[in-house]
Design a protein around this motif. Structure first.
Motif, PDB file in Angstrom:
ATOM      1  N   LEU A  95       0.832  -1.209   0.000  1.00  0.00           N
ATOM      2  CA  LEU A  95       0.000   0.000   0.000  1.00  0.00           C
ATOM      3  C   LEU A  95       0.867   1.260   0.000  1.00  0.00           C
ATOM      4  CD1 LEU A  95      -2.911  -0.985   2.424  1.00  0.00           C
ATOM      5  CD2 LEU A  95      -2.895  -0.998  -0.066  1.00  0.00           C
ATOM      6  N   VAL A  96       1.951   1.232   0.793  1.00  0.00           N
ATOM      7  CA  VAL A  96       2.831   2.407   0.854  1.00  0.00           C
ATOM      8  C   VAL A  96       3.536   2.587  -0.490  1.00  0.00           C
ATOM      9  CG1 VAL A  96       4.931   3.318   1.937  1.00  0.00           C
ATOM     10  CG2 VAL A  96       3.111   2.349   3.358  1.00  0.00           C
ATOM     11  N   GLU A 108      -9.243  -1.315  12.508  1.00  0.00           N
ATOM     12  CA  GLU A 108      -9.478  -0.717  11.191  1.00  0.00           C
ATOM     13  C   GLU A 108      -8.329   0.226  10.879  1.00  0.00           C
ATOM     14  OE1 GLU A 108     -14.021  -0.518  10.129  1.00  0.00           O
ATOM     15  OE2 GLU A 108     -13.156   1.501  10.286  1.00  0.00           O
ATOM     16  N   LEU A 109      -7.631  -0.090   9.800  1.00  0.00           N
ATOM     17  CA  LEU A 109      -6.442   0.676   9.448  1.00  0.00           C
ATOM     18  C   LEU A 109      -6.709   1.457   8.167  1.00  0.00           C
ATOM     19  CD1 LEU A 109      -3.329   1.096   9.891  1.00  0.00           C
ATOM     20  CD2 LEU A 109      -3.006  -0.929   8.475  1.00  0.00           C
ATOM     21  N   HIS A 110      -6.415   2.783   8.185  1.00  0.00           N
ATOM     22  CA  HIS A 110      -6.633   3.610   6.982  1.00  0.00           C
ATOM     23  C   HIS A 110      -5.296   4.157   6.502  1.00  0.00           C
ATOM     24  CE1 HIS A 110     -10.872   3.693   8.185  1.00  0.00           C
ATOM     25  NE2 HIS A 110     -10.430   3.982   9.405  1.00  0.00           N
ATOM     26  N   ILE A 111      -5.029   3.968   5.210  1.00  0.00           N
ATOM     27  CA  ILE A 111      -3.799   4.541   4.629  1.00  0.00           C
ATOM     28  C   ILE A 111      -4.249   5.576   3.597  1.00  0.00           C
ATOM     29  CG2 ILE A 111      -1.633   4.047   3.386  1.00  0.00           C
ATOM     30  CD1 ILE A 111      -1.608   2.443   5.901  1.00  0.00           C
ATOM     31  N   TRP A 112      -4.030   6.853   3.901  1.00  0.00           N
ATOM     32  CA  TRP A 112      -4.432   7.956   2.998  1.00  0.00           C
ATOM     33  C   TRP A 112      -3.220   8.391   2.195  1.00  0.00           C
ATOM     34  CZ3 TRP A 112      -9.451   9.923   4.333  1.00  0.00           C
ATOM     35  CH2 TRP A 112      -9.939   9.504   5.585  1.00  0.00           C
ATOM     36  N   ASP A 113      -3.472   8.822   0.977  1.00  0.00           N
ATOM     37  CA  ASP A 113      -2.387   9.466   0.222  1.00  0.00           C
ATOM     38  C   ASP A 113      -2.941  10.646  -0.555  1.00  0.00           C
ATOM     39  OD1 ASP A 113      -2.988   8.811  -2.639  1.00  0.00           O
ATOM     40  OD2 ASP A 113      -2.733   6.747  -1.958  1.00  0.00           O
ATOM     41  N   ASN A 114      -2.041  11.548  -0.965  1.00  0.00           N
ATOM     42  CA  ASN A 114      -2.466  12.734  -1.717  1.00  0.00           C
ATOM     43  C   ASN A 114      -2.084  12.571  -3.194  1.00  0.00           C
ATOM     44  OD1 ASN A 114       0.276  12.857  -1.429  1.00  0.00           O
ATOM     45  ND2 ASN A 114       0.377  15.080  -1.156  1.00  0.00           N
ATOM     46  N   GLY A 115      -2.138  11.308  -3.661  1.00  0.00           N
ATOM     47  CA  GLY A 115      -1.671  11.004  -5.020  1.00  0.00           C
ATOM     48  C   GLY A 115      -2.691  11.270  -6.120  1.00  0.00           C
ATOM     49  N   THR A 126      -8.739   1.119   3.210  1.00  0.00           N
ATOM     50  CA  THR A 126      -9.112   0.728   4.571  1.00  0.00           C
ATOM     51  C   THR A 126      -9.032  -0.788   4.692  1.00  0.00           C
ATOM     52  OG1 THR A 126     -10.584   2.611   4.724  1.00  0.00           O
ATOM     53  CG2 THR A 126     -10.991   0.811   6.278  1.00  0.00           C
ATOM     54  N   ILE A 127      -8.341  -1.227   5.753  1.00  0.00           N
ATOM     55  CA  ILE A 127      -8.224  -2.679   5.993  1.00  0.00           C
ATOM     56  C   ILE A 127      -8.849  -2.974   7.343  1.00  0.00           C
ATOM     57  CG2 ILE A 127      -6.606  -4.570   6.413  1.00  0.00           C
ATOM     58  CD1 ILE A 127      -4.640  -2.987   4.660  1.00  0.00           C
ATOM     59  N   ARG A 128      -9.751  -3.944   7.361  1.00  0.00           N
ATOM     60  CA  ARG A 128     -10.347  -4.332   8.647  1.00  0.00           C
ATOM     61  C   ARG A 128      -9.848  -5.744   8.975  1.00  0.00           C
ATOM     62  NH1 ARG A 128     -16.144  -4.052   8.039  1.00  0.00           N
ATOM     63  NH2 ARG A 128     -15.932  -1.796   8.163  1.00  0.00           N
ATOM     64  N   LEU A 129      -9.205  -5.855  10.136  1.00  0.00           N
ATOM     65  CA  LEU A 129      -8.644  -7.160  10.541  1.00  0.00           C
ATOM     66  C   LEU A 129      -9.160  -7.532  11.921  1.00  0.00           C
ATOM     67  CD1 LEU A 129      -4.895  -6.670   9.541  1.00  0.00           C
ATOM     68  CD2 LEU A 129      -6.491  -8.268   8.482  1.00  0.00           C
TER      69      LEU A 129
END
Ligand code: ADP
Length: 498
Positions: A401-402, A427-434, A493-496
């Motif tokens: 994701l990164v 719940e993990l959120h990875i935001w980017d400004n891409g 968003t990843i829910r584990l």
């Protein structure tokens, strides 16, 4: 699309359109034929109805003469029409034919020399009729017609008789209408006087196939030029049932052929896409393998250099680079192995409690970013959030994701990670400004080998990263989804389970 596929696509479309055009043309011809057949039957029925009506008129005109006689003090007045046909020949060829109808009026009592009002016996009546035949001198009424158009003498005689019928029992629209209605025909009848003698019936078939109208013209008193025009509007749907089998077969064959062509074309397209994918997969694989292999090559030459190995720090660095390169190779092969699993249950998991904050830091530290980009990773994950997962798989998930966030962005990249705990899930959120993802791509990006339309040519990749991430998340019993708007950025968003 390459040239050959474009040509095939054009040919397929042309073939489908031409085929459909031909089918429509053929069906139209078939419909025209059925319509004409239908009209022919209808015209025959109309002519039969007119014949039936004429027959009724003929019968009632006989009864009407008897009635008229009765009206005129029955036996006393005798009305006698006589017909004559005069034919003139020039050499042997007929030049003219004239029909004459003379009507004589006699008093039976006068002829027999009886007192008016004396009742007559049958013999006296017959005697009076006999005397009439020898006394035809002054006609009370005389009609002369040009009967040259009659095809033979019989037709001319029939026409003179029609004049008589018309005089005694005139042709009435209502009379014919009731017979037509009984036969189930809805029509508009108009009576007109033609300028010239009309001998034969005429059928005027439809002019427009969409709004068909049948018109039948029948002369009911030829010598007087009197004609009845019966007009019927035809509902095309009444004609179609006769064609339903043809229609069904055409529809089935057309659908089959079109489906065949479309399937063929989509198979060719799929094969060509697979071919492209295979080529891109091979070139990316070579590219991806090249890096660790050249690092390993360098490390091996370093290890071979005794002078370099004497320096403990250098030796340590070379060995650590070797380990990294081997780790990369091994991770790459695990990714390839995992992605080929069809069933997520086949993926081996070593579940443990993983601290998400700490794991993201590790990923950020280990990832090598392109030198021409400035990357800021904001780790806003609360230090206490943990998930139950296989650490190495979760590492790969975050790493993918990164890497994607950096790959599909401009020069200045900002990645923000947040996490929350929600009913037993992390719940993990990875935001980017891409670059963001177009709505067209959004529903496909988790598919194997799918690459975004805009990014496919510009960035290296096999379209396996997100499919791999999704596979691993699902193997953990979790879920992944994405929210993105083009030009603004994305949020994965990843829910584990915890
Ligand atoms: P690859 O990166 O090899 O193309 P992936 O499966 O990782 O394959 O990604 C699939 C597609 O999803 C990419 O081609 C790209 O168009 C899109 N994508 C993935 N992550 C991002 C992101 N963070 N921002 C914009 N587009 C992305």
């Amino acid at each position: 699309m390459d040239k050959r596929i474009k040509a095939l696509y054009t040919i397929t479309i042309i073939a489908i359109l031409s085929f459909l055009g031909m089918q429509v043309y053929w069906l139209y011809g078939r419909y025209e034929f059925s319509l004409t057949e239908y009209e022919r039957d209808l015209a025959e029925q109309i002519v039969e109805c007119v014949d039936e009506y004429n027959h009724i008129r003929e019968k009632s005109s006989d009864q009407r003469s008897d009635y008229l006689k009765k009206q005129n003090q029955s036996d006393d007045v005798l009305t006698v029409p006589t017909f004559s046909l005069r034919q003139e020949y020039g050499d042997t060829v007929k030049t003219t034919r004239t029909a004459k109808i003379l009507t004589y009026l006699f008093s039976a009592h006068e002829l027999l020399g009886l007192e008016p009002g004396t009742p007559l016996t049958k013999e006296q009546k017959d005697k009076a009729m006999e005397l009439v035949q020898t006394n035809l001198t002054t006609a009370a009424d005389s009609l002369v017609f040009d009967a040259s158009g009659a095809k033979d003498e019989k037709e001319a005689w029939a026409a003179t008789s029609n004049v008589q019928i018309e005089r005694k029992c005139p042709f009435r629209v209502e009379g014919l209408d009731s017979i037509l209605t009984k036969a189930g025909i809805t029509a508009l009848t108009t009576l007109t006087n033609a300028d010239s003698t009309v001998w034969n019936s005429m059928v005027d078939y439809h002019k427009s196939a969409l709004n068909p109208t049948l018109s039948v013209t029948i002369p009911y008193s030829q010598l007087e030029g009197r004609i009845a025009t019966i007009t019927c509007e035809i509902n095309p749907f009444e004609v179609l049932p006769g064609m339903w089998l043809t229609l069904m077969i055409t529809l089935a064959v057309s659908t089959l052929l079109i489906v065949c062509l479309v399937l063929q074309f989509s198979t060719v397209l799929k094969l060509s896409r697979l071919d492209k994918m295979r080529n891109s997969f091979i070139s990316t694989m070579i590219h991806e393998l090249k890096r660790p292999i050249s690092t390993l090559k360098m490390c091996v030459s370093g290890l071979d250099n005794e002078r370099m190995m004497e320096d403990a720090a250098v030796k340590h660095e070379v060995l650590s680079e070797t380990r990294n390169a081997l780790d990369n190779l091994s991770a790459y092969f695990s990714k390839l192995r995992d992605i080929t699993f069809n069933n997520v249950e086949q993926i081996p998991l070593n579940i443990q409690s993983v601290n998400l904050h700490e794991l993201l830091d590790t990923v950020a530290a280990a990832t090598v970013f392109p030198a021409d980009k400035s990357v800021i990773i904001k780790n806003n994950i609360s230090p206490e959030v943990e998930a139950s997962a296989d650490r190495s798989h979760l590492y790969n998930i975050l790493n993918n994701l990164v890497e994607n966030a950096v790959k599909y962005s401009g020069k200045s990249v900002e990645i923000t990670a947040t996490a929350s705990e929600n009913s037993g899930n992390a719940e993990l959120h990875i935001w980017d400004n891409g670059n963001g993802i177009s709505s067209g791509d959004l529903k496909h990006i988790f598919k194997r080998f799918y690459r975004g339309k805009a990014s496919a040519g510009e960035q290296p990749g096999m379209g396996l990263g997100l499919a791999y991430v999704k596979l691993l998340v699902e193997a953990h019993g979790g879920e992944i989804y994405v929210d993105s708007s083009e030009g603004k950025g994305s949020c994965f968003t990843i829910r584990l389970p915890q």
